[in-house]
Motif scaffolding. Sequence first.
Motif, PDB file in Angstrom:
ATOM      1  N   LYS A 182       6.849   6.355  -6.401  1.00 28.93           N
ATOM      2  CA  LYS A 182       5.756   5.533  -5.867  1.00 28.93           C
ATOM      3  C   LYS A 182       6.093   4.071  -6.029  1.00 28.93           C
ATOM      4  CE  LYS A 182       1.420   6.994  -6.555  1.00 28.93           C
ATOM      5  NZ  LYS A 182       0.881   7.849  -5.488  1.00 28.93           N
ATOM      6  N   HIS A 183       5.349   3.271  -5.402  1.00 27.01           N
ATOM      7  CA  HIS A 183       5.522   1.817  -5.317  1.00 27.01           C
ATOM      8  C   HIS A 183       6.949   1.312  -5.456  1.00 27.01           C
ATOM      9  CE1 HIS A 183       3.696   2.725  -9.306  1.00 27.01           C
ATOM     10  NE2 HIS A 183       4.472   1.772  -9.800  1.00 27.01           N
ATOM     11  N   GLU A 215      -1.509   2.914 -10.970  1.00 19.98           N
ATOM     12  CA  GLU A 215      -1.008   1.820 -10.167  1.00 19.98           C
ATOM     13  C   GLU A 215      -1.946   0.624 -10.178  1.00 19.98           C
ATOM     14  OE1 GLU A 215       0.902   1.780  -5.723  1.00 19.98           O
ATOM     15  OE2 GLU A 215       0.167   3.625  -6.597  1.00 19.98           O
ATOM     16  N   ASP A 251       5.309   3.894  -0.684  1.00 21.16           N
ATOM     17  CA  ASP A 251       4.866   4.962  -1.577  1.00 21.16           C
ATOM     18  C   ASP A 251       5.293   6.262  -0.927  1.00 21.16           C
ATOM     19  OD1 ASP A 251       3.378   6.994  -2.802  1.00 21.16           O
ATOM     20  OD2 ASP A 251       2.003   5.477  -3.598  1.00 21.16           O
ATOM     21  N   ASP A 288      -4.508  10.064  -3.502  1.00 22.18           N
ATOM     22  CA  ASP A 288      -4.932   9.023  -4.420  1.00 22.18           C
ATOM     23  C   ASP A 288      -5.634   7.901  -3.661  1.00 22.18           C
ATOM     24  OD1 ASP A 288      -2.711   8.269  -3.113  1.00 22.18           O
ATOM     25  OD2 ASP A 288      -1.660   7.452  -4.837  1.00 22.18           O
ATOM     26  N   ARG A 295       2.825   9.382  -0.346  1.00 25.59           N
ATOM     27  CA  ARG A 295       1.786   9.346   0.675  1.00 25.59           C
ATOM     28  C   ARG A 295       2.360   9.479   2.080  1.00 25.59           C
ATOM     29  NH1 ARG A 295      -0.574   3.899  -1.561  1.00 25.59           N
ATOM     30  NH2 ARG A 295      -1.474   4.564  -3.549  1.00 25.59           N
ATOM     31  N   GLU A 326      -2.772  -5.117 -10.272  1.00 23.55           N
ATOM     32  CA  GLU A 326      -1.692  -4.154 -10.481  1.00 23.55           C
ATOM     33  C   GLU A 326      -1.725  -3.684 -11.928  1.00 23.55           C
ATOM     34  OE1 GLU A 326       1.531  -2.803  -8.007  1.00 23.55           O
ATOM     35  OE2 GLU A 326       0.566  -4.711  -7.655  1.00 23.55           O
TER      36      GLU A 326
END
Lengths: 505, 166, 168, 106, 427
Positions: free
Chosen positions: A132-133, B104, A143, A97, A146, B97
Amino acid sequence: MATITVDGKEIYAKDDATLIDELLANGVNIPHFCYHPSLGKDGNCRMCMVEIEGKKRPQIACDTPVTDGMVIRTKGENIARVKRQILELELINHPVDCPICDQAGECSLQNYYMDVGLYDSRLDTPKNRKKKHIDLGANVMLDRERCVLCTRCVRFTKNITKTHELGVVVRNDHSYISTFPGTKLSNPYAMNVIDLCPVGALTSKDFRFHQRVWFLKPLEAICDGCSRGCSLFVDHNKEKYKDDVVYRYRPRFNKDINGYFICDYGRLSYKKENENRLLNAYIRGMESEFEYALLKMERLLKRYNSKTLFLLSPTLSLEEIYRFKVLSQKLGAQISGFDENFDENFEDDMLRKSDKTPNRKAFAYLEIKDDIDSLKEQIKDKDFVLLVGRDDVETIENLGFEGSVGVMNYRDFKQKDKLDIVIPTVSHMSREGCFINCDNFIQFSSCKIDKNLEAVNLLSFLSTILNDGKTTCEDVWNSGLGKMNFLKNIKFKSVKTNTIKIETK
Amino acid sequence: MGIKIVPRYGKSLKDRLYLPAIFSGMKTTMSHFAKNLKDTSNIKTECYPEMQPTDITSRYRGVHRLTHRDDGSIRCVACFMCATACPSDCIFIEATEREDGIDEKMPSLFNIDLLECVFCGGCAEACPCDAIRMDTGIFSFVATKREDFVLNREKLLANKAFRGEL
Amino acid sequence: MTDILFLILSLFALTGAVGMITLSSTMHSALSFVVTVMALAGLYALLSASFLFMVQIIIYAGAIIALLLFIIMFLNIRQDHTPKEPNKYMTMLLIAIVLAPMDYLLFTAFARMPHIEDFSTKIDNFGDIKMLGNALFRGWLLPFEAISILLLVALIGSIVLARKKERR
Amino acid sequence: MIEASFMSYISLCILLFSLGIIGLISRKNIFIIYMSLELMLNAINLMLVTLSKYFGDIDGQIIAMMVMAIAASEAAVFLSLIVAMFRLKKSANIDDYNTLKQKGTL
Amino acid sequence: MNTILVVVIVINIILALLFSLGAAPILVWVERRVAGFIQDRLGPNRCNINGFRLGGLIQSFADMLKLVFKEDFKAKAIKEKFVFTLAPVIVFVSAFLSYMVMPFADNLVIGSQTFIMQGLPINLGALWFLAFAGLSIYGIILGGWSSNNKYSLLGSIRAGAQVISYEASMTLALVSLLVTYGSINLVDMVNFQSKLLFGFIPAWGIVIQPLAAVIFIVTAFAEANRTPFDIAEGESEIVGGYHTEYSAMKFGLFFVGEYVAMSASSALIVTLFFGGYNLPWLGTDTLKENFHTVMLAIIVILPLLSLLFGRWIVKNNVWPSKDDKRNNESKWLIRVLILINIVVIGILGCFLINGITETTTNIAVAIIQIATFAIKLLLMNFVFVWVRWTLPRFRYDQLQNLGWKILLPLSIANIFLTALVVVGLGV
């Protein structure tokens, strides 16, 4: 000394070094994820494969000691195939991504893929989805998709900060980096993991999405957060129709001062370049035209002449302090460097020092008094106090001073409406200068960002007042600073490029 | 080998007299004039506002648009590839964001200054998400103020594809 | 009618002449002279010399002064090329004082010529092109030919003078 | 009111001629000197035409025509000379055209 | 001074104004439409007043209006403000004045009086034209010089040199004509051309003096600064030439002056070489004698021409959408055509039935001749336009070579030859 042959070229290497160190030092491009000079080898990523003559299979360069007469190939059909296969493995569960990844542009994975990858995906099963995040705390976002599990971050908290916050949990291709349940990443150096992370797994919450890295232009500078004076890269960019903005600081490797890291405080101190700037000149509390205020200042200095006291900040550069000294000698005025910007809690045993100014040592070298007693003595018969690079008016108010007060600084402050004259100056990253740190290392900060603000460069301001046209650091060095005792063996040219330790008597 | 000898004109009396050449030229222009005067319908000029062009192909680069995802939300993730590829620096993006969980990141501001755009198509080419396209077929854009030529995110999202969304 | 025309034309002629000798800029001076030349053409017409009227416009205004202007432009005469004449008006006044008695002398001499009433009435076809042509090609043929040779010589001479020297 | 009589024409001629002389002597600009000369020629022409009218004789006009022809050839030669001189001296001041003057004398 | 004299003089002046000033917008329109058709385009065709666009003619008036109301911008560097303003006026006035001597019709006889049908009744017609065509060079030179701009100065030097050079050849070509016609009066020249050569060819200047005609037409192109001799401007090297710095109506005066000069040149060419106001084979006297036949012919020919024209309008004046206001235009134009037909035929019919006095005949002949002149003028102007959109611009040295080395010797040779023939034949 050992002699090794790399791709047909002979290079000289240290005997007991690891191969990757020597190769990187000689400019040979060896892809690597898990290896980092400060963290040492781990050997989990297998990216740094090289062919060594006499060995059956390719070997990882980060775990191979140099021996004399080694013959190494870093390129070629075989090694490229190996690298491609390893990359394919790394990328199996990678979400690719890049468009939304902040690391894009400075991502090792991207670079290596463009160098040796370039294959079509052979995967027909869905990729592993991970979280993620995740906010790890301390401005770090994780993340897990990744992540290539190089464990640099884990090793950083284990070996460097010794806080042991991060670890790898779960097995095989479900494993991921995590903090312990209920805890957060929290140490004063935590954001270094962002730089350490070779991919976009760990990103800065502070920098996230603000700018793409390929737009940023790095400049070299010195941190002014404490008297350590860490070396920095200042990443700035001027967008169309906008002012030049500093987006982030990154540590710059300097083996004498800070190694590979900087503290979070210093890293986030870039904000003072952009925020809370003094935008106008003020004369007796009224907004004034900038040019007029400069002329007014000149007239004030002429009027008060020897009745002036220059109260300099230790954030000023060596050149600026020297030039103020020259000016005060010419006017017969006094000069003081008293400043009480200390924070004992700030200091630790890694980089941070309690003295939160970068250049206090310069006062000692230039024989300028910076203690409160001499300031009390100096201020007695003065009518005009000019605070340069600082705005702590209460310091002199506490001493019972009642004459005119002027301020030249770049930060906005409350009392500007009460003072006689306030002139905005350029900020730390907008002017060049030398700084002497706590260990007597002299460094040159060459970062000169051209902001679209009405602000005066102190050196050019002084050159108009002294009327001698010495506006650059080099001019100042040539005009007398370089002939001072403590700088006798030091050339300005060498200061510009190197960190030099001043020999003390 | 491979040398082509180009005949040089202008030496004969007829050439140097110029008048025959002039008259033959005038004959050509006159024939065009007479033909077009007799029947103006032969002229290929399209009377534009009354007759709209019919030959806009799907590859024609018109005014940009931002595409939508299946759920109707913005497809763009503010990767800045278009702004990077743009030779005239006419794309202004600010990323933010994205809170709705679909992705995301998204642009909080996406402006294209049509007065600076050179319609090279570089942005559409560079877009990794197929989020920006130039297939609206809009070839004429008018406004009374300079500011109106700056298309913002909403206007770009509102633009429709010339032959329906693919 | 003719009186008024004469007055206007002579006024133009005199103003142009005065302007020509007093103006400092070469270009303005030449422009001022054009006014004089045109006014004189008008005066020729008043004197029923209609052919001369045309010739004056074609040759003087259309060719000679135009060529002069052309050369001034072509050589790009600027202020620093022209001489400074700090006391030109003084000189002019002196010369005018010297000339005044001579002019008076001339004037009185002409005034003694027999007076003709109604000087400006038209004699039939006087100054017409036919009359002029007849006189020119009958009585004045030799001077005419001589002048044509003079013109030819001037033409060749000017070409020789003005051409750039070939450098070897 | 001045009558458009013979004498008024004559006085105009005299005035123009005098102005020509004044310009010729007082100015140093070569172009203005040339134009002053032309002004004098014009004044003479006007007088010739006036006199031709006065005497009812066409010869005056013919001489005026000849004067014009001569003026034209003079213009050609003069202008070519000026072009040549100006290339040499870069000045329109006649005081600069002193190549033939003996140095050191007045 | 009687009423008829005043009326005729006024009519003459109005005609001169119409042919010169009124021609400018029409010529601009012709220029642009012809250019369009030659290049397979349409040209200006949509400017209209309530649907009426007269084939785009309204565009010219709109342009004129625009030029009048534009800001009269003057650059700071322009020091010679007066000269700068004067220059376009000189160009315009000299072009306009040179037009004033063109004869529109033969000398008109009303009762016992004879009127010369010229704007300015002057005998030296051809010389007058030369004089004022030559004066236009002042406008060019001063305009270029006062603009204080290198491009302008270069443009004006080029244009000025061109006009001076070509004026010599033009005058000499004219001289050979003067020798042939034996007069300098334009009316005499035209009347000479009403004769027939060998009994069947009209003795037009172009037939008797073809070389002079070619030289004169070429030099007329150069005098009017028209392509291929429009080196005064050059987009690639000197921008707009001497009118680079001009704007608004000052530029407009240059622009109109150019068209008036072109119109004047064509008028002179028509007068000198194409029989002026004469219909071919029909001199003034022939017309007067056979006026009844002429009237009959007009009654027959006019409706036929109108029919053709009307069909052309209907065919070509079509707009795509049905409710377009501009589609009504054809209807109205055809109505106007029919009205004209009815009026003209009615008047002529009256004359035929009631008989016709001599004065009326004379006036009618004058009107026919004026119309003839106008049509010839328009055709000649069309040639100017046609040449402009066919030929490219000359290079400067080629232009000077042509002027001095070809046209000048040719015209001198032509004078020589003409003189030989005239003296030899004893005409």
